[in-house]
Design a protein around this motif. Sequence first.
Motif, short mmCIF file in Angstrom:
data_model
loop_
_atom_site.label_atom_id
_atom_site.label_comp_id
_atom_site.label_asym_id
_atom_site.label_seq_id
_atom_site.Cartn_x
_atom_site.Cartn_y
_atom_site.Cartn_z
N ASP A 7 -11.21 26.50 -40.17
CA ASP A 7 -11.78 27.83 -40.20
C ASP A 7 -10.91 28.76 -39.37
O ASP A 7 -9.84 28.36 -38.88
CB ASP A 7 -13.25 27.82 -39.75
CG ASP A 7 -13.42 27.33 -38.31
OD1 ASP A 7 -12.51 27.51 -37.47
OD2 ASP A 7 -14.48 26.75 -38.03
N ALA A 8 -11.35 29.99 -39.20
CA ALA A 8 -10.54 31.00 -38.50
C ALA A 8 -10.13 30.56 -37.09
O ALA A 8 -9.06 30.95 -36.61
CB ALA A 8 -11.29 32.32 -38.44
N SER A 9 -10.94 29.73 -36.45
CA SER A 9 -10.59 29.27 -35.09
C SER A 9 -9.35 28.38 -35.07
O SER A 9 -8.76 28.17 -34.02
CB SER A 9 -11.79 28.55 -34.45
OG SER A 9 -12.00 27.30 -35.08
N HIS A 10 -8.96 27.86 -36.22
CA HIS A 10 -7.79 26.99 -36.33
C HIS A 10 -6.53 27.74 -36.76
O HIS A 10 -5.48 27.13 -36.96
CB HIS A 10 -8.05 25.87 -37.35
CG HIS A 10 -9.20 25.00 -37.02
ND1 HIS A 10 -10.40 25.07 -37.69
CD2 HIS A 10 -9.34 24.02 -36.10
CE1 HIS A 10 -11.23 24.17 -37.19
NE2 HIS A 10 -10.62 23.53 -36.22
N ALA A 11 -6.63 29.05 -36.92
CA ALA A 11 -5.53 29.83 -37.52
C ALA A 11 -4.21 29.66 -36.78
O ALA A 11 -3.16 29.52 -37.42
CB ALA A 11 -5.91 31.30 -37.61
N SER A 42 -4.19 37.50 -38.63
CA SER A 42 -5.33 37.79 -39.52
C SER A 42 -5.06 37.28 -40.94
O SER A 42 -6.00 36.90 -41.64
CB SER A 42 -5.62 39.29 -39.54
OG SER A 42 -4.50 40.01 -40.01
N TRP A 44 -3.40 34.52 -41.69
CA TRP A 44 -3.65 33.08 -41.62
C TRP A 44 -5.15 32.81 -41.53
O TRP A 44 -5.65 31.87 -42.14
CB TRP A 44 -2.90 32.48 -40.43
CG TRP A 44 -1.42 32.62 -40.58
CD1 TRP A 44 -0.64 33.65 -40.11
CD2 TRP A 44 -0.54 31.73 -41.27
NE1 TRP A 44 0.68 33.43 -40.48
CE2 TRP A 44 0.76 32.27 -41.18
CE3 TRP A 44 -0.72 30.54 -41.95
CZ2 TRP A 44 1.87 31.65 -41.74
CZ3 TRP A 44 0.38 29.91 -42.51
CH2 TRP A 44 1.66 30.47 -42.40
N GLU A 45 -5.87 33.62 -40.76
CA GLU A 45 -7.33 33.48 -40.69
C GLU A 45 -7.94 33.69 -42.07
O GLU A 45 -8.85 32.96 -42.46
CB GLU A 45 -7.90 34.50 -39.70
CG GLU A 45 -7.55 34.22 -38.27
CD GLU A 45 -7.89 35.37 -37.33
OE1 GLU A 45 -8.13 36.52 -37.81
OE2 GLU A 45 -7.90 35.14 -36.11
N THR A 49 -10.49 31.33 -44.44
CA THR A 49 -11.86 31.78 -44.70
C THR A 49 -12.07 32.27 -46.13
O THR A 49 -13.17 32.69 -46.48
CB THR A 49 -12.26 32.89 -43.71
OG1 THR A 49 -11.36 33.99 -43.84
CG2 THR A 49 -12.25 32.38 -42.27
#
Length: 181
Positions: A7-11, A42, A44-45, A49
């Motif tokens: 998820d975005a926390s792993h970007a 953003s 990559w996030e 997502t």
Amino acid sequence: MWIERLDASHALAYRELMLEAYDRHPQAFTSSVRERAVMPLSWWEGRLTSKLDVVLGAFEAGTLAGIVGLAFEPREKARHKATLFGMYVSADFRQHGLGFELVQAALVEARNHCALKLIQLTVTAGNAAAFNLYQRCGFIQYGLEPLAVRVGEEYFDKIHMWREISAHQRGGETVDSSSTG
């Protein structure tokens, strides 16, 4: 080792691993390290997502060691297909079955999408390790795209492969739905 959906926390970790992949194996990916390195975090996030993509990551001792993605086709007439993309295992974690486990996790994810009938992918011609991995996972070659990727002045062909997804397949085995029990 564990595999989970990113998820975005792993970007940041995802970006770092993909840039490593593009740099070490430029012939294996359509994107280049140069074009992806300038993308903001953003971007990559957003990749992690997106409703049309699922990216799975394999972790060893808290480190993102490998990745694989599934891109789902949004068009009505092609929603039965997905593309396996971005398969990469960091050199420090190879030769331990991680690639196989990632592809198997992608197949499990694919089976969760009831409309999905097949997964397709491309692999660079001459990449015997990747080609053999995909064959072990049930993928079949159906074509060859000549001059698919250019790196500098050199061209590389891409092998096109596909695999059918069946709701009756679990854990890599086909279940005989006609048997009782």
